[in-house]
Motif scaffolding. Structure first.
Motif, short mmCIF file in Angstrom:
data_model
loop_
_atom_site.label_atom_id
_atom_site.label_comp_id
_atom_site.label_asym_id
_atom_site.label_seq_id
_atom_site.Cartn_x
_atom_site.Cartn_y
_atom_site.Cartn_z
N PHE A 1 0.80 -1.22 0.00
CA PHE A 1 0.00 0.00 0.00
C PHE A 1 0.84 1.28 0.00
N THR A 2 2.17 1.14 -0.07
CA THR A 2 3.03 2.32 0.06
C THR A 2 2.74 3.37 -1.00
N GLU A 3 2.79 3.01 -2.26
CA GLU A 3 2.62 4.00 -3.31
C GLU A 3 1.22 4.59 -3.36
N PRO A 4 0.15 3.77 -3.29
CA PRO A 4 -1.18 4.41 -3.29
C PRO A 4 -1.41 5.30 -2.08
N LEU A 5 -0.85 4.95 -0.91
CA LEU A 5 -0.97 5.82 0.25
C LEU A 5 -0.25 7.14 0.00
N LYS A 6 0.98 7.07 -0.53
CA LYS A 6 1.75 8.29 -0.81
C LYS A 6 1.03 9.17 -1.82
N GLN A 7 0.58 8.56 -2.91
CA GLN A 7 -0.06 9.34 -3.96
C GLN A 7 -1.35 9.99 -3.47
N THR A 8 -2.14 9.26 -2.68
CA THR A 8 -3.39 9.82 -2.16
C THR A 8 -3.11 10.93 -1.17
N PRO B 1 -0.16 13.12 9.79
CA PRO B 1 -0.74 11.79 10.02
C PRO B 1 -0.76 11.43 11.51
N VAL B 2 -1.86 10.79 11.93
CA VAL B 2 -2.01 10.29 13.30
C VAL B 2 -2.56 8.87 13.23
N PRO B 3 -1.75 7.86 13.49
CA PRO B 3 -2.27 6.48 13.43
C PRO B 3 -3.25 6.21 14.56
N ILE B 4 -4.29 5.45 14.26
CA ILE B 4 -5.22 5.01 15.30
C ILE B 4 -4.47 4.04 16.21
N PRO B 5 -4.42 4.31 17.52
CA PRO B 5 -3.62 3.46 18.41
C PRO B 5 -4.35 2.19 18.81
N LEU B 6 -3.58 1.17 19.17
CA LEU B 6 -4.11 -0.05 19.77
C LEU B 6 -4.05 0.06 21.29
N ASN C 1 1.56 -2.10 15.72
CA ASN C 1 0.31 -1.40 15.42
C ASN C 1 0.21 -1.26 13.90
N GLN C 2 -0.77 -1.92 13.30
CA GLN C 2 -0.88 -1.92 11.84
C GLN C 2 -1.10 -0.51 11.30
N ALA C 3 -1.80 0.35 12.04
CA ALA C 3 -2.03 1.71 11.56
C ALA C 3 -0.75 2.52 11.55
N ALA C 4 0.10 2.30 12.56
CA ALA C 4 1.38 3.03 12.62
C ALA C 4 2.29 2.61 11.47
N VAL C 5 2.30 1.33 11.14
CA VAL C 5 3.13 0.86 10.03
C VAL C 5 2.63 1.46 8.71
N LEU C 6 1.32 1.57 8.55
CA LEU C 6 0.78 2.21 7.36
C LEU C 6 1.17 3.68 7.32
N ALA C 7 1.13 4.35 8.47
CA ALA C 7 1.51 5.77 8.53
C ALA C 7 2.98 5.96 8.16
N GLU C 8 3.80 4.95 8.43
CA GLU C 8 5.22 5.03 8.08
C GLU C 8 5.44 5.03 6.56
N GLN C 9 4.43 4.62 5.82
CA GLN C 9 4.56 4.58 4.35
C GLN C 9 4.38 5.97 3.73
N PRO D 1 4.93 10.13 3.08
CA PRO D 1 6.17 10.91 2.87
C PRO D 1 6.46 11.92 3.97
N VAL D 2 5.68 11.92 5.05
CA VAL D 2 5.94 12.81 6.19
C VAL D 2 5.88 11.99 7.48
N ALA D 3 6.51 12.50 8.52
CA ALA D 3 6.51 11.80 9.81
C ALA D 3 5.12 11.87 10.45
N TYR D 4 4.74 10.80 11.13
CA TYR D 4 3.45 10.80 11.81
C TYR D 4 3.61 11.26 13.25
N ASN D 5 2.48 11.62 13.86
CA ASN D 5 2.42 12.10 15.23
C ASN D 5 1.60 11.12 16.06
N ALA D 6 2.25 10.39 16.96
CA ALA D 6 1.55 9.41 17.80
C ALA D 6 1.01 10.11 19.05
#
Length: 232
Positions: A107-114, A124-129, A140-148, A150-155
């Motif tokens: 999902f890396t490229e479609p997440l980046k492009q979107t 980005p803020v991943p939904i926490p477990l 945390n699957q949401a955090a790994v998706l947020a890592e894809q 192009p900017v840093a996420y905020n937990a």
């Protein structure tokens, strides 16, 4: 090292310029067969939750959310990448419950492009477990998706209540469920005046995302949107 096998079926990958042109993704992680099983979402759909519709407009559920005082105005929009059919359900299950974190690269490229198309500049803020779920899965699957992205996420959110799955609740139960499963952690300056983008794997009812938006808005966020892999 260059990957040359499909992350799903492990068959060799073959370069396919037409596939790359069609999806505008920079790197293949699935073979053509597995990639062809994914169903990208596009208009006509709901302007606010990406649900497929006969024409682009607001769906009945989103209109209902906005008519309900407690839930109105919490979430500007959710954009989902794919329809949550049997194939994607299996793919996410392998990723989420069997711990195959490498599948996030699908999902890396479609997440980046979107993100760049619809949410550029948002934080980005991943939904926490919950701690229990995090110990069970190991990530945390949401955090790994947020890592894809192009900017840093905020937990900046923590889950303090592990609620039942929203999909098992009735619509009335979801609308009346005013529990506060998420709390804000950190200084308000981290979100004040900013566009916050919640990241999760599946949009099912929208309840979880709206509950996660509440503490962000209370801390002064300008607005809250969501980016999810699948629309259930």
């Amino acid at each position: 090292m260059v990957r040359n096998r499909c992350l799903q079926c492990l068959q060799p990958l073959n370069a396919n310029a037409s596939w790359e042109a069609l999806f505008s993704w920079r790197q293949k992680n699935l073979c053509d067969t597995c990639q062809g099983k994914l169903r990208p979402l596009k208009a006509p759909w709901c302007l606010y939750c990406s649900r497929p519709l006969a024409r682009t407009e607001s769906c009945a559920d989103c209109r209902r959310w906005e008519r309900t005082r407690h839930w109105s105005g919490l979430l500007v929009r959710n954009v989902s990448l794919f329809s949550y059919d049997d194939y994607l359900q299996e793919l996410i299950s392998i990723y989420k419950y069997r711990g195959d974190v490498a599948l996030a690269r699908v999902f890396t490229e479609p997440l980046k492009q979107t993100y760049l198309k619809d949410f550029k500049g948002a934080i980005p803020v991943p939904i926490p477990l919950s701690e229990e779920r995090l110990l069970e899965r190991g990530f945390n699957q949401a955090a790994v998706l947020a890592e894809q992205l192009p900017v840093a996420y905020n937990a900046c959110l923590a889950r303090v209540v592990d609620e039942d799955k929203q999909s098992k609740q009735s619509r009335r139960g979801r609308l009346r469920g005013h529990a506060r499963p998420f709390s804000f952690q950190g200084g308000a300056a981290r979100v004040a005046g900013k566009h916050m983008l919640l990241i999760d794997d599946i949009y099912t009812t929208g309840t979880t995302l709206r509950k996660a938006a509440i503490p962000l808005l209370e801390q002064g966020a300008k607005q809250v949107s969501a980016l999810t892999v699948a629309r259930g």
